[in-house]
Design a protein around this motif. Structure first.
Motif, PDB file in Angstrom:
ATOM      1  N   PHE A 152      61.039  71.996  22.801  1.00 35.29           N
ATOM      2  CA  PHE A 152      59.421  71.723  22.274  1.00 35.29           C
ATOM      3  C   PHE A 152      60.510  71.999  20.041  1.00 35.29           C
ATOM      4  N   PRO A 177      59.389  70.401  27.536  1.00 32.51           N
ATOM      5  CA  PRO A 177      58.459  69.616  27.431  1.00 32.51           C
ATOM      6  C   PRO A 177      58.845  69.067  29.037  1.00 32.51           C
ATOM      7  N   PRO A 199      51.693  61.704  36.609  1.00 34.35           N
ATOM      8  CA  PRO A 199      51.847  62.573  38.625  1.00 34.35           C
ATOM      9  C   PRO A 199      50.467  63.644  37.875  1.00 34.35           C
ATOM     10  N   THR A 200      49.921  63.736  38.894  1.00 35.00           N
ATOM     11  CA  THR A 200      49.193  65.021  38.866  1.00 35.00           C
ATOM     12  C   THR A 200      49.912  65.780  38.855  1.00 35.00           C
ATOM     13  N   GLY A 203      51.409  68.748  33.987  1.00 39.13           N
ATOM     14  CA  GLY A 203      51.138  68.475  32.075  1.00 39.13           C
ATOM     15  C   GLY A 203      50.015  67.593  31.495  1.00 39.13           C
ATOM     16  N   LYS A 204      49.622  67.134  31.509  1.00 39.89           N
ATOM     17  CA  LYS A 204      48.578  65.555  30.816  1.00 39.89           C
ATOM     18  C   LYS A 204      48.160  66.782  29.734  1.00 39.89           C
ATOM     19  N   THR A 205      46.704  67.528  29.989  1.00 41.35           N
ATOM     20  CA  THR A 205      46.000  68.603  29.197  1.00 41.35           C
ATOM     21  C   THR A 205      47.110  68.685  27.745  1.00 41.35           C
ATOM     22  N   PHE A 206      47.936  69.074  28.445  1.00 42.09           N
ATOM     23  CA  PHE A 206      48.515  69.995  26.979  1.00 42.09           C
ATOM     24  C   PHE A 206      49.198  68.447  25.931  1.00 42.09           C
ATOM     25  N   GLN A 238      37.779  73.897  32.356  1.00 40.72           N
ATOM     26  CA  GLN A 238      38.684  74.340  32.324  1.00 40.72           C
ATOM     27  C   GLN A 238      39.471  73.688  31.149  1.00 40.72           C
ATOM     28  N   GLU A 242      41.777  75.692  28.279  1.00 44.16           N
ATOM     29  CA  GLU A 242      43.297  75.647  28.135  1.00 44.16           C
ATOM     30  C   GLU A 242      43.464  75.275  26.579  1.00 44.16           C
ATOM     31  N   GLU A 302      41.237  61.761  32.526  1.00 43.88           N
ATOM     32  CA  GLU A 302      40.758  60.871  33.786  1.00 43.88           C
ATOM     33  C   GLU A 302      40.207  59.323  33.635  1.00 43.88           C
ATOM     34  N   ALA A 334      45.734  59.732  36.206  1.00 41.13           N
ATOM     35  CA  ALA A 334      47.253  60.106  37.715  1.00 41.13           C
ATOM     36  C   ALA A 334      47.636  58.806  37.567  1.00 41.13           C
ATOM     37  N   ARG A 482      45.719  68.363  44.364  1.00 41.23           N
ATOM     38  CA  ARG A 482      45.543  69.588  43.708  1.00 41.23           C
ATOM     39  C   ARG A 482      46.629  71.119  44.034  1.00 41.23           C
ATOM     40  N   ALA A 486      52.876  71.243  39.336  1.00 39.25           N
ATOM     41  CA  ALA A 486      54.022  72.285  37.322  1.00 39.25           C
ATOM     42  C   ALA A 486      55.065  72.634  37.684  1.00 39.25           C
TER      43      ALA A 486
END
Ligand SMILES: Nc1ncnc2c1ncn2[C@@H]1O[C@H](COP(=O)(O)OP(=O)(O)OP(=O)(O)O)[C@@H](O)[C@H]1O
Length: 546
Positions: A152, A177, A199-200, A203-206, A238, A242, A302, A334, A482, A486
């Motif tokens: 980072f 990361p 993959p699900t 950490g794709k959101t960040f 959500q 974030e 998505e 994903a 789900r 992480a």
């Protein structure tokens, strides 16, 4: 034939004096070829071998420069040029031009040397990147792909990231990361569009929120500058949370609520980043004159779901409303079917493709099981038995539709299990409460439809039960994703009946490609092309029919 060939070419020697001009032209061709090779830029996946070969090539060029045997721009040329100048004594004008020429030639050598050195460093960097990507299972394609992040702190050293963002990141407790963040953050920060598949729970959101906040730099009164599209309201809420965790008070981050879409005055509303479902956003553009012409970043989270019929038309409308010609678009999921990639390519420019691990595969931290339950009745028995043996909450149970969600909830609510249900017939508040209670551990078992199958980050879901067989391989990957998020471990159990057997092989492939085992007989079934497998199923009930 061979004999003929050797006869034809045997003993022939090339008369360099006689064909001096041709020979020079031939030498020139070699030089051009070398230069072309030096300017080579990867178009496809950079493999370590590729990079090694290029480093080796440049090393040879440089050592050629040093010992005078280089095939490209070499001292030979200098000597040849030198030979052309008539050596006339007493004519200082010639002497000085000769000196100048020598000096110029040395300068050329030096700059060529520097150029080659630069190229060498460039290829060495490519080699390091390729090794690093291999270590982290990062696969890329596209031209001039930026190096992945080693850590980072490179966000500051390479991209001058502002300290508040790094502080907020540290508060979240993220130390390293994740692979998708390592590669897509530099790609987006260097102004490139991208498709990303990881993959699900990886950490794709960040991976998309971070570069958007970094690039926006400051809040502004110019209107919406970044849009994030999510397929469900729950996921949009959500993602907003974030995003706010990272931005804190530096930006105006807004969730497009029903209220806002219906009556928001967007000409007065401060908003830097807007997060919405496509339908609400389309509504606000049409009815509330929301202006998206200044949007600089558009993220389709998505993305494969957003490209499905039913949503595609609304997404298309939003994409067209974002008229800024220098907009950067990115797609994350994903699961990324080829057809989605092909469609997206038609609107994207010079996009980089980033895949973590194998495309369209499940997270390897999930232990996956297929359980034969015979009939619909058998499912309820199997579920009760599994709860009796070991109920390890939180558990998420997926069913095919909202009717079945209600039926199963009615069956379980009287038992000594803290169960709840979420489906699209509930009000927004009821849905939010169901999610909050599950997150807080007040609910042990949450019965759900696919409305929460994508993107929802319930920390620590120990087990996902597919009470009803999923209707597609992608749905399976997202549902079981789900749990096992992480880096945590998780479990996924999929019940199947006779009606599901024709589609078993498709799920079995997902299981084996993420390291799981499947009985031989299932692997020998033929793979069926499926389009939404949703058979009519008997009512879930232990009450005798009257
Ligand atoms: N660098 C990191 N280090 C540790 N945890 C992280 C890091 N980045 C993200 N996380 C955490 O990982 C979890 C999963 O992240 P996220 O929800 O972004 O996954 P995802 O890849 O989008 O999954 P899905 O495909 O299901 O949407 C979250 O709880 C998030 O806070």
């Amino acid at each position: 034939m061979e004999k003929d060939a050797s006869f034809l070419f045997g003993g022939i020697s090339f008369n360099r004096k006689k064909f001096a001009r041709d020979f020079d032209r031939f030498k020139g061709k070699i030089q051009v070829d070398s230069a072309e090779k030096l300017n080579f830029i990867d178009k496809e996946d950079k493999t370590i071998d590729d990079s090694l070969e290029k480093v080796e090539f440049v090393e040879n060029e440089i050592s050629g420069m040093e010992d005078g045997t280089s095939t490209s721009v070499s001292k030979k040329r200098k000597r040849k040029e030198k030979g052309k100048v008539p050596d006339v004594e007493g004519f200082s004008v010639f002497k000085s031009s000769k000196l100048k020429e020598e000096a110029a030639s040395e300068e050329t050598d030096q700059s060529v040397n520097e150029l080659l050195q630069g190229k060498k460093e460039y290829y060495q960097q490519l080699e390091r990147d390729a090794i690093f990507r291999k270590m982290h299972n990062i696969h890329v394609s596209g031209s001039n792909i930026p190096s992945p992040l080693l850590n980072f702190s490179e966000l500051r050293s390479r991209y001058e990231c502002r300290s508040y963002l790094l502080r907020n990141l540290a508060k979240l407790g993220f130390k390293e990361p994740t692979p998708i963040q390592r590669q897509t953050i530099p790609v987006l920060l260097s102004g490139r569009e991208c498709f990303a598949c990881a993959p699900t729970g990886s950490g794709k959101t960040f991976a998309f929120v971070f570069p958007v906040l970094m690039k926006l730099k400051h809040t502004s009164k110019d209107g919406v500058r970044a849009v994030i599209l999510s397929p469900t309201k729950e996921l949009a809420a959500q993602t907003t949370r974030e995003c706010k965790k990272l931005a804190r008070k530096k930006f105006y981050i807004r969730l497009m609520t029903k209220q806002l879409a219906k009556s928001g005055d967007f000409s007065k509303l401060r908003c830097d980043v807007l997060i919405s479902t496509p339908l609400r956003l389309k509504f606000a553009i049409q009815k509330r004159k929301l202006d998206l012409s200044r949007v600089e970043y558009l993220v389709l989270d998505e993305s494969d779901k957003l490209f499905e019929p039913g949503m595609l038309e609304q997404v298309d409308f939003v994409v067209k409303a974002c008229t800024n010609p220098s907009i950067l678009r990115s797609l994350f999921s994903a699961t990324l079917p080829d057809i989605v990639e092909d469609r997206a390519r038609t609107i994207m420019h010079d996009a980089v493709r980033v895949i973590i691990g194998r495309k369209n595969s499940a997270s390897e931290t999930i232990e996956q099981k297929l359980v034969y339950v015979g009939s619909e009745e058998g499912k309820l028995l199997a579920l009760r038995q599994s709860f009796a043996e070991s109920l390890n909450p939180p558990v998420l149970v997926f069913v095919q539709n909202k009717e079945r969600a209600k039926e199963l909830y009615d069956e379980l609510k009287l038992e000594d299990i803290r169960a709840d249900v979420i489906h699209s017939d509930l009000s927004q508040i009821q849905r939010e409460n169901a999610i909050d209670n599950f997150r807080a551990g007040k609910t042990w078992v949450l019965i759900a439809t696919d409305v929460v199958a994508r993107g929802m980050d319930f920390k620590g879901v120990n087990c996902v039960i597919n009470y009803d067989f999923p209707d597609a391989a992608a749905a399976y990957i997202h549902r079981i994703g789900r749990s096992g998020r992480a880096g945590r471990s998780g479990q996924a159990i999929t019940f199947y009946t006779e009606a599901d057997i024709p589609f078993l092989r498709n799920i079995a492939n997902v299981i084996t490609s993420s390291g799981g085992e499947v009985p031989e007989w299932i692997m020998s079934l033929t793979k069926k092309k499926w389009r939404k497998h949703r058979p009519r199923r008997e009512t879930i009930s232990t009450q005798p029919d009257i």
